[in-house]
Design a protein around this motif. Sequence first.
Motif, PDB file in Angstrom:
ATOM      1  N   VAL A  17       4.688   3.131 -10.511  1.00  0.00           N
ATOM      2  CA  VAL A  17       3.320   3.412 -10.103  1.00  0.00           C
ATOM      3  C   VAL A  17       2.985   2.578  -8.876  1.00  0.00           C
ATOM      4  CG1 VAL A  17       0.894   3.287 -10.781  1.00  0.00           C
ATOM      5  CG2 VAL A  17       2.620   3.973 -12.458  1.00  0.00           C
ATOM      6  N   PRO A  18       2.442   3.179  -7.821  1.00  0.00           N
ATOM      7  CA  PRO A  18       2.084   2.407  -6.623  1.00  0.00           C
ATOM      8  C   PRO A  18       1.076   1.311  -6.950  1.00  0.00           C
ATOM      9  CG  PRO A  18       1.934   4.777  -6.215  1.00  0.00           C
ATOM     10  CD  PRO A  18       2.128   4.611  -7.690  1.00  0.00           C
ATOM     11  N   LYS A  19       1.179   0.214  -6.233  1.00  0.00           N
ATOM     12  CA  LYS A  19       0.241  -0.892  -6.433  1.00  0.00           C
ATOM     13  C   LYS A  19      -1.027  -0.629  -5.638  1.00  0.00           C
ATOM     14  CE  LYS A  19       3.839  -4.326  -7.363  1.00  0.00           C
ATOM     15  NZ  LYS A  19       4.421  -5.634  -6.979  1.00  0.00           N
ATOM     16  N   THR A  20      -1.996  -0.062  -6.316  1.00  0.00           N
ATOM     17  CA  THR A  20      -3.262   0.269  -5.668  1.00  0.00           C
ATOM     18  C   THR A  20      -4.415  -0.303  -6.485  1.00  0.00           C
ATOM     19  OG1 THR A  20      -3.264   2.399  -6.824  1.00  0.00           O
ATOM     20  CG2 THR A  20      -2.428   2.381  -4.565  1.00  0.00           C
ATOM     21  N   PRO A  21      -4.584  -1.627  -6.483  1.00  0.00           N
ATOM     22  CA  PRO A  21      -5.702  -2.213  -7.226  1.00  0.00           C
ATOM     23  C   PRO A  21      -7.039  -1.803  -6.632  1.00  0.00           C
ATOM     24  CG  PRO A  21      -4.666  -3.854  -5.819  1.00  0.00           C
ATOM     25  CD  PRO A  21      -3.795  -2.626  -5.760  1.00  0.00           C
ATOM     26  N   VAL A  22      -8.086  -1.928  -7.428  1.00  0.00           N
ATOM     27  CA  VAL A  22      -9.422  -1.586  -6.971  1.00  0.00           C
ATOM     28  C   VAL A  22      -9.828  -2.516  -5.834  1.00  0.00           C
ATOM     29  CG1 VAL A  22     -11.858  -1.512  -7.626  1.00  0.00           C
ATOM     30  CG2 VAL A  22     -10.110  -0.681  -9.216  1.00  0.00           C
ATOM     31  N   SER A  23     -10.310  -1.946  -4.745  1.00  0.00           N
ATOM     32  CA  SER A  23     -10.793  -2.745  -3.623  1.00  0.00           C
ATOM     33  C   SER A  23     -12.186  -3.268  -3.944  1.00  0.00           C
ATOM     34  CB  SER A  23     -10.850  -1.906  -2.346  1.00  0.00           C
ATOM     35  OG  SER A  23     -11.570  -2.582  -1.333  1.00  0.00           O
ATOM     36  N   PRO A  24     -12.403  -4.588  -3.909  1.00  0.00           N
ATOM     37  CA  PRO A  24     -13.747  -5.114  -4.177  1.00  0.00           C
ATOM     38  C   PRO A  24     -14.814  -4.536  -3.244  1.00  0.00           C
ATOM     39  CG  PRO A  24     -12.135  -6.884  -4.259  1.00  0.00           C
ATOM     40  CD  PRO A  24     -11.417  -5.671  -3.738  1.00  0.00           C
ATOM     41  N   ALA A  25     -14.431  -4.213  -2.018  1.00  0.00           N
ATOM     42  CA  ALA A  25     -15.402  -3.677  -1.065  1.00  0.00           C
ATOM     43  C   ALA A  25     -15.891  -2.286  -1.454  1.00  0.00           C
ATOM     44  CB  ALA A  25     -14.791  -3.635   0.331  1.00  0.00           C
ATOM     45  N   ALA A  26     -15.143  -1.594  -2.315  1.00  0.00           N
ATOM     46  CA  ALA A  26     -15.541  -0.245  -2.725  1.00  0.00           C
ATOM     47  C   ALA A  26     -16.624  -0.248  -3.793  1.00  0.00           C
ATOM     48  CB  ALA A  26     -14.326   0.525  -3.231  1.00  0.00           C
ATOM     49  N   LEU A  27     -16.933  -1.418  -4.336  1.00  0.00           N
ATOM     50  CA  LEU A  27     -17.864  -1.485  -5.462  1.00  0.00           C
ATOM     51  C   LEU A  27     -19.315  -1.410  -5.025  1.00  0.00           C
ATOM     52  CD1 LEU A  27     -16.123  -4.303  -7.528  1.00  0.00           C
ATOM     53  CD2 LEU A  27     -15.788  -1.827  -7.701  1.00  0.00           C
ATOM     54  N   SER A  28     -19.657  -2.112  -3.951  1.00  0.00           N
ATOM     55  CA  SER A  28     -21.062  -2.253  -3.560  1.00  0.00           C
ATOM     56  C   SER A  28     -21.142  -2.662  -2.096  1.00  0.00           C
ATOM     57  CB  SER A  28     -21.740  -3.316  -4.436  1.00  0.00           C
ATOM     58  OG  SER A  28     -23.029  -3.652  -3.942  1.00  0.00           O
ATOM     59  N   ARG A  29     -22.283  -2.349  -1.472  1.00  0.00           N
ATOM     60  CA  ARG A  29     -22.532  -2.831  -0.112  1.00  0.00           C
ATOM     61  C   ARG A  29     -22.882  -4.316  -0.095  1.00  0.00           C
ATOM     62  NH1 ARG A  29     -26.828   1.885   1.007  1.00  0.00           N
ATOM     63  NH2 ARG A  29     -27.160   1.356  -1.198  1.00  0.00           N
ATOM     64  N   ASP A  30     -23.160  -4.892  -1.254  1.00  0.00           N
ATOM     65  CA  ASP A  30     -23.452  -6.316  -1.361  1.00  0.00           C
ATOM     66  C   ASP A  30     -22.130  -7.077  -1.419  1.00  0.00           C
ATOM     67  OD1 ASP A  30     -24.174  -8.891  -2.005  1.00  0.00           O
ATOM     68  OD2 ASP A  30     -25.433  -8.339  -3.720  1.00  0.00           O
ATOM     69  N   PRO A  31     -21.783  -7.856  -0.387  1.00  0.00           N
ATOM     70  CA  PRO A  31     -20.475  -8.539  -0.402  1.00  0.00           C
ATOM     71  C   PRO A  31     -20.332  -9.545  -1.533  1.00  0.00           C
ATOM     72  CG  PRO A  31     -21.840  -9.298   1.439  1.00  0.00           C
ATOM     73  CD  PRO A  31     -22.534  -8.107   0.854  1.00  0.00           C
ATOM     74  N   ALA A  32     -21.444 -10.055  -2.056  1.00  0.00           N
ATOM     75  CA  ALA A  32     -21.358 -11.007  -3.168  1.00  0.00           C
ATOM     76  C   ALA A  32     -20.789 -10.350  -4.419  1.00  0.00           C
ATOM     77  CB  ALA A  32     -22.730 -11.601  -3.460  1.00  0.00           C
ATOM     78  N   VAL A  33     -21.022  -9.065  -4.592  1.00  0.00           N
ATOM     79  CA  VAL A  33     -20.489  -8.342  -5.750  1.00  0.00           C
ATOM     80  C   VAL A  33     -18.967  -8.299  -5.676  1.00  0.00           C
ATOM     81  CG1 VAL A  33     -20.378  -6.091  -6.908  1.00  0.00           C
ATOM     82  CG2 VAL A  33     -22.579  -6.980  -6.103  1.00  0.00           C
ATOM     83  N   GLY A  34     -18.441  -7.924  -4.515  1.00  0.00           N
ATOM     84  CA  GLY A  34     -16.999  -7.880  -4.347  1.00  0.00           C
ATOM     85  C   GLY A  34     -16.352  -9.244  -4.492  1.00  0.00           C
ATOM     86  N   ALA A  35     -17.017 -10.284  -3.974  1.00  0.00           N
ATOM     87  CA  ALA A  35     -16.473 -11.629  -4.063  1.00  0.00           C
ATOM     88  C   ALA A  35     -16.408 -12.099  -5.515  1.00  0.00           C
ATOM     89  CB  ALA A  35     -17.318 -12.585  -3.231  1.00  0.00           C
TER      90      ALA A  35
END
Length: 273
Positions: free
Chosen positions: A153-171
């Motif tokens: 299976v390709p290594k394609t983890p969820v990108s934190p930036a795809a979750l929200s426009r708020d960078p604190a959420v991804g961090a």
Amino acid sequence: MPDAREHVLDGTRGTVAVREWPHPRPRYLALLVHGYGEHAGRYEEVADVLVRHGASVWAPDHVGHGRSAGERVVIEDFEDVVTDVEAAAGLARAAHPGLPLVVVGHSMGGLVAARHAQRYGDTLAALVLSGPVIGAWETPGRLLAEAAVRGAVPKTPVSPAALSRDPAVGAAYAADPLVWHGPMKRPTLEAFVRTLETVAKGGDVGRLPILWLHGDDDRLVPLPGSRTGVERLSGGALTERVFPGARHEVFHETCKDEVFATLIRFLDTVLNR
């Protein structure tokens, strides 16, 4: 909000950790069903909104997730997860008999919640779906096809930036030790494919009120594919709200105040009937 309490259930495939955000005199129960790779602890703010609205809030960590047992992010059969969710609902009902129950499912949790509603819908007051994996979601089939060619299976983890426009959420997501940051696993991908088909063939949920929340810039679970599944699931009591520019986690988005207001208006309508 009172401190959360921790419970442990004997689940279908090992122990299931269940978080409770208590209310001293609740008027309804809310069951939060989290998404892939995450855990119930990421729903603290959602729980706070619901507790202030009068809910006793409960949330299990699925098998292989958070503080529950199992190999990380391996789900061999989503029917077992649905059964575990119903066991968590049983805990809530035992603590507060006779109260109406609302289920809120996000992403993969939306798939689980949809199937739960097909199996147990006559026990529910309402269903809320946030960015639900339902309908035409191409990711698992694509990854399995690539795995057939590559042998893994390709290594394609969820990108934190795809979750929200708020960078604190991804961090916060990237730094969370209970979040899975590795690749998806074959048994889970195969289970996704089967359960998407099961829900598609499982029929609608009659007059159960459904609230569908989605960001129109959701790149993890694109809106058009979900629409197919949500409209098939609904028996006609569907309320839809699409948030312009929002990404996958609308409860964590920069427009979350609007999202929460939409949720509370819907619940007021349902609970005050």
